[in-house]
Design a protein around this motif. Structure first.
Motif, PDB file in Angstrom:
ATOM      1  N   SER A  61       0.827  -1.218   0.000  1.00 42.42           N
ATOM      2  CA  SER A  61       0.000   0.000   0.000  1.00 42.42           C
ATOM      3  C   SER A  61       0.860   1.267   0.000  1.00 42.42           C
ATOM      4  CB  SER A  61      -0.971   0.006   1.179  1.00 42.42           C
ATOM      5  OG  SER A  61      -0.285   0.148   2.397  1.00 42.42           O
ATOM      6  N   LEU A  62       2.098   1.167   0.456  1.00 41.00           N
ATOM      7  CA  LEU A  62       3.005   2.316   0.421  1.00 41.00           C
ATOM      8  C   LEU A  62       3.733   2.425  -0.924  1.00 41.00           C
ATOM      9  CD1 LEU A  62       4.575   1.965   3.982  1.00 41.00           C
ATOM     10  CD2 LEU A  62       2.918   3.684   3.231  1.00 41.00           C
ATOM     11  N   VAL A  63       4.070   1.293  -1.526  1.00 41.73           N
ATOM     12  CA  VAL A  63       4.878   1.281  -2.752  1.00 41.73           C
ATOM     13  C   VAL A  63       4.032   1.475  -4.010  1.00 41.73           C
ATOM     14  CG1 VAL A  63       6.380  -0.157  -4.178  1.00 41.73           C
ATOM     15  CG2 VAL A  63       6.718  -0.094  -1.717  1.00 41.73           C
ATOM     16  N   PRO A  65       1.242   3.088  -4.908  1.00 41.79           N
ATOM     17  CA  PRO A  65       0.792   4.408  -5.374  1.00 41.79           C
ATOM     18  C   PRO A  65       1.895   5.263  -6.002  1.00 41.79           C
ATOM     19  CG  PRO A  65      -0.012   4.003  -3.149  1.00 41.79           C
ATOM     20  CD  PRO A  65       0.958   2.902  -3.474  1.00 41.79           C
ATOM     21  N   VAL A  66       3.150   4.989  -5.707  1.00 40.22           N
ATOM     22  CA  VAL A  66       4.228   5.825  -6.251  1.00 40.22           C
ATOM     23  C   VAL A  66       4.882   5.224  -7.486  1.00 40.22           C
ATOM     24  CG1 VAL A  66       4.680   6.932  -4.041  1.00 40.22           C
ATOM     25  CG2 VAL A  66       5.981   4.894  -4.678  1.00 40.22           C
ATOM     26  N   LEU A  67       4.516   4.000  -7.849  1.00 42.91           N
ATOM     27  CA  LEU A  67       5.070   3.380  -9.044  1.00 42.91           C
ATOM     28  C   LEU A  67       4.280   3.809 -10.268  1.00 42.91           C
ATOM     29  CD1 LEU A  67       5.690  -0.278  -7.824  1.00 42.91           C
ATOM     30  CD2 LEU A  67       7.349   1.579  -8.025  1.00 42.91           C
ATOM     31  N   SER A  68       4.977   4.091 -11.340  1.00 38.56           N
ATOM     32  CA  SER A  68       4.321   4.463 -12.583  1.00 38.56           C
ATOM     33  C   SER A  68       5.128   3.913 -13.740  1.00 38.56           C
ATOM     34  CB  SER A  68       4.213   5.987 -12.690  1.00 38.56           C
ATOM     35  OG  SER A  68       3.598   6.336 -13.909  1.00 38.56           O
ATOM     36  N   SER A  69       4.572   2.916 -14.399  1.00 32.33           N
ATOM     37  CA  SER A  69       5.242   2.271 -15.518  1.00 32.33           C
ATOM     38  C   SER A  69       4.205   1.495 -16.309  1.00 32.33           C
ATOM     39  CB  SER A  69       6.318   1.304 -14.993  1.00 32.33           C
ATOM     40  OG  SER A  69       6.761   0.434 -16.005  1.00 32.33           O
ATOM     41  N   ARG A  74      -1.960  -0.249 -12.290  1.00 29.25           N
ATOM     42  CA  ARG A  74      -2.332   0.983 -11.593  1.00 29.25           C
ATOM     43  C   ARG A  74      -2.924   0.665 -10.217  1.00 29.25           C
ATOM     44  NH1 ARG A  74      -5.879   3.812 -16.184  1.00 29.25           N
ATOM     45  NH2 ARG A  74      -6.140   1.632 -16.760  1.00 29.25           N
TER      46      ARG A  74
END
Length: 120
Positions: A61-63, A65-69, A74
């Motif tokens: 839940s912490l990781v 939301p900040v990943l974008s690839s 999503r």
């Protein structure tokens, strides 16, 4: 879990996977509240299960939301870890790596293709 059950507005659909740490269900309905197909991941919380499922959920839940690839699903939402832990993640249609590995041994060319795709 029944098909009509809801968690924070997400309707629980069919179970698509179950492991020692969690169960994964499709979010039901033609249009999810997110605008993309999604799954909901629920940790196993039976007595004697230990803290591992919750620690894994907290990390995800912490990781997520900040990943974008283009290679990362999503993030759709998360429940409170103390009262209602869940993760909602984009459902990506296709064959799972687990299903491919079950067909081992694989030809060298297929192993190379999979390795390149994972590394991309």
């Amino acid at each position: 879990m029944g098909a009509a059950q809801q968690i924070d507005g997400f309707t629980i659909g069919e179970r698509v996977h179950s492991s020692a740490m969690a169960s994964i269900f499709r979010v039901a309905g033609a249009a999810t509240p997110l605008g993309f197909p999604a799954i909901i991941k629920l940790p196993r919380l039976a007595a004697g299960e230990g803290a591992s499922p919750l620690l894994g959920f907290q990390t995800e839940s912490l990781v997520l939301p900040v990943l974008s690839s283009p290679h990362v699903p999503r993030f759709g939402g998360a429940g409170d870890i103390a009262t209602n832990p869940y993760l909602v993640i984009e459902w990506i249609e296709g064959t799972s790596l687990e299903a491919i590995v079950r067909k081992a041994p694989l030809p060298a060319g297929e192993v190379a293709r999979l390795g390149a795709a994972v590394a991309d």
